[in-house]
Design a protein around this motif. Sequence first.
Motif, PDB file in Angstrom:
ATOM      1  N   MET A 111      33.041  26.913  47.501  1.00  0.00           N
ATOM      2  CA  MET A 111      34.004  27.719  46.778  1.00  0.00           C
ATOM      3  C   MET A 111      33.266  28.848  46.046  1.00  0.00           C
ATOM      4  O   MET A 111      32.212  28.645  45.461  1.00  0.00           O
ATOM      5  CB  MET A 111      34.761  26.832  45.801  1.00  0.00           C
ATOM      6  CG  MET A 111      35.740  27.578  44.943  1.00  0.00           C
ATOM      7  SD  MET A 111      36.954  26.440  44.297  1.00  0.00           S
ATOM      8  CE  MET A 111      38.381  27.442  44.481  1.00  0.00           C
ATOM      9  N   SER A 112      33.831  30.007  46.057  1.00  0.00           N
ATOM     10  CA  SER A 112      33.260  31.177  45.406  1.00  0.00           C
ATOM     11  C   SER A 112      33.365  31.050  43.891  1.00  0.00           C
ATOM     12  O   SER A 112      34.374  30.595  43.362  1.00  0.00           O
ATOM     13  CB  SER A 112      34.012  32.427  45.856  1.00  0.00           C
ATOM     14  OG  SER A 112      33.656  33.528  45.058  1.00  0.00           O
ATOM     15  N   PRO A 113      32.316  31.486  43.176  1.00  0.00           N
ATOM     16  CA  PRO A 113      32.396  31.464  41.715  1.00  0.00           C
ATOM     17  C   PRO A 113      33.363  32.522  41.170  1.00  0.00           C
ATOM     18  O   PRO A 113      33.765  32.468  40.027  1.00  0.00           O
ATOM     19  CB  PRO A 113      30.964  31.746  41.269  1.00  0.00           C
ATOM     20  CG  PRO A 113      30.317  32.414  42.419  1.00  0.00           C
ATOM     21  CD  PRO A 113      31.025  31.922  43.652  1.00  0.00           C
ATOM     22  N   GLY A 114      33.723  33.513  42.000  1.00  0.00           N
ATOM     23  CA  GLY A 114      34.688  34.535  41.604  1.00  0.00           C
ATOM     24  C   GLY A 114      34.038  35.797  41.070  1.00  0.00           C
ATOM     25  O   GLY A 114      32.856  35.834  40.723  1.00  0.00           O
ATOM     26  N   VAL A 115      34.859  36.812  40.995  1.00  0.00           N
ATOM     27  CA  VAL A 115      34.371  38.126  40.587  1.00  0.00           C
ATOM     28  C   VAL A 115      33.953  38.141  39.117  1.00  0.00           C
ATOM     29  O   VAL A 115      33.023  38.862  38.742  1.00  0.00           O
ATOM     30  CB  VAL A 115      35.406  39.231  40.905  1.00  0.00           C
ATOM     31  CG1 VAL A 115      36.630  39.139  40.001  1.00  0.00           C
ATOM     32  CG2 VAL A 115      34.761  40.605  40.825  1.00  0.00           C
ATOM     33  N   LEU A 149      30.447  37.001  38.991  1.00  0.00           N
ATOM     34  CA  LEU A 149      29.587  38.048  39.540  1.00  0.00           C
ATOM     35  C   LEU A 149      29.366  39.155  38.510  1.00  0.00           C
ATOM     36  O   LEU A 149      28.240  39.630  38.319  1.00  0.00           O
ATOM     37  CB  LEU A 149      30.212  38.619  40.814  1.00  0.00           C
ATOM     38  CG  LEU A 149      29.425  39.705  41.532  1.00  0.00           C
ATOM     39  CD1 LEU A 149      28.092  39.167  42.040  1.00  0.00           C
ATOM     40  CD2 LEU A 149      30.250  40.265  42.679  1.00  0.00           C
TER      41      LEU A 149
END
Length: 133
Positions: free
Chosen positions: A1-5, A8
């Motif tokens: 799962m992406s940590p999200g913008v 970032l």
Amino acid sequence: MSPGVDALLEQARAGLRRLSPLETVEAVRAGALLVDTRTEAQRREQGELPGAIVIERTVLEWRLDPASEWRIPEATGYDREIVVVCRHGYSSSLAAASLQALGLRNATDMIGGVEGWREAGLPLNDGPADVRP
């Protein structure tokens, strides 16, 4: 799962010493390169930053990397201080982190973007802009 913008953005900002609008004015007076990445429509709506060079985000790294054959004349070295500005100060943080990853260790951005500049009561003008395609 992406940590999200948001993660970032937080990571990008962790490596920057972001400047306030007034600190940006002082940095430019001392020789920093002010780079505006806003779109033409945003610049038309908000006004132009005095002394800024306009470089579209899509070509930013190529124009500012001193080793690039597509660099602008002001891209004189990896130690050049560069302050990136966008509309609100979000995409400029990501752009500055990307420039640092290229080796431009003195790249940063301005807190609040052009909206912060306006809130600080700093001048904008109607152009013409110094656009570097």
